[in-house]
Scaffold this active site. Structure first.
Site, PDB file in Angstrom:
ATOM      1  N   HIS A  20       0.838  -1.201   0.000  1.00 17.17           N
ATOM      2  CA  HIS A  20       0.000   0.000   0.000  1.00 17.17           C
ATOM      3  C   HIS A  20       0.872   1.249   0.000  1.00 17.17           C
ATOM      4  CE1 HIS A  20      -4.028  -1.857   1.201  1.00 17.17           C
ATOM      5  NE2 HIS A  20      -3.184  -2.876   1.152  1.00 17.17           N
ATOM      6  N   ASP A 119      -5.846   5.747   2.664  1.00 16.48           N
ATOM      7  CA  ASP A 119      -6.072   4.354   2.272  1.00 16.48           C
ATOM      8  C   ASP A 119      -7.462   3.884   2.683  1.00 16.48           C
ATOM      9  OD1 ASP A 119      -5.798   1.242   2.704  1.00 16.48           O
ATOM     10  OD2 ASP A 119      -4.051   1.833   1.517  1.00 16.48           O
TER      11      ASP A 119
END
Length: 479
Positions: A20, A119
């Protein structure tokens, strides 16, 4: 345009996992290259990885404190999902991220940015941004096809209408007649209410957010880009492939963790090979295979007679790197003596390797980062999905864009690899994308997508123009 953008300040808040962090930093570099003020918020132990990946871009890092062992129930220094792979640790790790809300809000209060890009695993950040009257944009790091599959299976629940885990079902309201089985869907720890709630909230917060940034380009999946926007009603911008953000060769090598191979040694080996002759084998940063599976991969690669670079993850008894009991006898001596193979134990400069002209194929776990990096490099792929949304990505490569060949894995198995895939299956799949007429057809198709990917991020390209649309939207919102 760059000068006009300097008054906009964007804060990025990536989830604390390498898969990520890296695309989020790539995305931040795109914003920075277009003249915006960019800050990345992370914890102390993740800052070095981010700093390496930023390279020479003008980006600020702000650090916040990760919850203490007393608060998190995790050992000291466990601030990245790579150090929390065991299921009990991972759930504690996910719960600990809920405690990052207050420190992040403190940064937002101080910095007063114009937008927060956070995120998907920080669902609470939509409310945090609203507290300071700023928009929150969700960054999944995914493309439109997996986002559409996730949305349609969540909304229509076709998996609840089949009688077994192996019975195929058609994904409703999705173009292309896509079929899946329950075995290929993420298997979540339903017994843990906090974790389940976190995932539910991430879906709800996305609907309430300002919009979604997709790491893809329009020409790769136009049907699903339009479907996500028009049929599913999501506000979104495609800004990828973010891995193509301008980097010199030194910055390509320093992207992510420190490589466990000298890049000059790696390049020298690659340069000794014919164009499109090498297959690159890598299963991401989270997968740890059993000794039995590693042995099958080794025998299958050698039997294929295709030169290979194979990245083996460090960690655990499976890959005690200086004692390779899992390798067939004499394997390393044979491949080194013949120049047929190169084993990298640990972290590899993946983008640098994939972009090399001698690389002609990629064996991948089908994480979206790797999938899109393979597409951008113009490579056909052997698909070996294991967890997350990887079965959707594998389906996309084989059935939609037709540049992927599977090894027959049918079951979501988490990060441990499941039942070993046999050596003859591996050999056959490798040869299928590397040798013969079918391989040439696939490679030709893949190379066209690679050219499209590069055009998309250039001035006037689809992703370049969508970035302009996003900035225009943020300006209007800021007025």
């Amino acid at each position: 345009m760059a000068n006009q953008n300097q008054d906009l300040h964007i804060i990025f808040f990536p989830f604390l996992a390498n898969g990520h962090i890296i695309p989020c930093v790539d995305l931040a570099r795109v914003f920075s290259s277009r003249g915006l003020k960019v800050t990345i918020v992370t914890t102390h132990l993740n800052a070095p990885l981010i700093s390496r990946t930023i390279g020479k871009a003008n980006i600020t890092i702000r650090t916040i404190k990760f919850p203490s062992p007393e608060e998190s129930g995790l050992p000291e220094g466990c601030e990245n999902s790579e150090s929390a792979l065991a299921p009990d640790k991972f759930i504690k790790f996910m719960k600990s991220t809920l405690l990052l809300r207050e420190p992040l809000e403190h940064v937002l209060e101080q910095e007063k940015p114009d937008c927060l890009v956070a995120d998907m695993f920080f669902p609470w950040s939509t409310d945090s941004a609203a507290k300071f009257n700023i928009p929150r944009i969700v960054f999944h790091g995914l493309g439109f096809f997996p986002l559409c599959v996730l949305a349609c299976t969540r909304q229509y629940k076709p998996q609840d209408k089949v009688s077994s885990y192996t019975e195929p079902f058609l994904v409703p309201n999705l173009p292309g007649d896509i079929t899946l089985t329950k075995m290929q869907l993420p298997q979540l720890p339903q017994h843990d209410k906090v974790f389940t709630k976190l995932l539910e909230e991430s879906n709800e917060s996305e609907m309430k957010s300002y919009g979604v940034i997709a790491n893809t380009f329009y020409e790769l999946e136009p049907v699903y880009a339009d479907h996500y926007r028009k049929e599913l009603g999501r506000k979104t911008w495609h800004l990828g492939p973010v891995s193509l953000c301008k980097r010199d060769s030194e910055e390509k090598v320093s992207r992510g963790r420190e490589a466990t191979i000298d890049e000059h040694e790696c390049l020298k080996w690659l340069q000794s090979k014919e164009p499109n002759s090498v297959i690159y084998v890598c299963f991401g940063s989270m997968t740890v295979f059993s000794d039995a599976q590693l042995k099958e991969i080794a025998i299958g690669l050698e039997a294929s007679e295709v030169p290979f670079i194979w990245v083996v993850k460090k960690g655990g008894k499976e890959t005690e790197c200086e004692k390779p009991e899992w390798l067939p006898e004499g394997f390393e001596e044979r491949i080194e003596g013949s120049g047929k193979g190169l084993i990298i134990r640990g972290w590899a400069p993946q983008v640098m390797i994939l972009d090399h002209e001698s690389v002609g194929g990629f064996v991948t776990h089908c994480g979206w980062n790797s999938t899109l990096e393979g597409v951008s490099a113009g490579l056909p792929m052997v698909t070996w999905p294991m967890y997350g949304e990887q079965f959707y990505n594998a389906k996309f490569l084989s059935d939609v864009v037709k540049i992927g060949v599977g090894v027959g894995v049918q079951t979501w198995v988490g990060m441990g690899g499941g039942e070993p895939v046999k050596k003859d299956v591996i050999e056959k799949a490798v040869r299928r994308i590397m040798v013969g007429d079918e391989a040439e057809e696939m490679r030709s198709r893949a190379k066209e997508f690679g050219k499209m990917a590069r055009r998309a991020v250039e001035v006037g390209g689809s992703s370049y123009n969508d970035f302009n649309s996003l900035i225009e939207d943020l300006r209007l919102n800021a007025q």
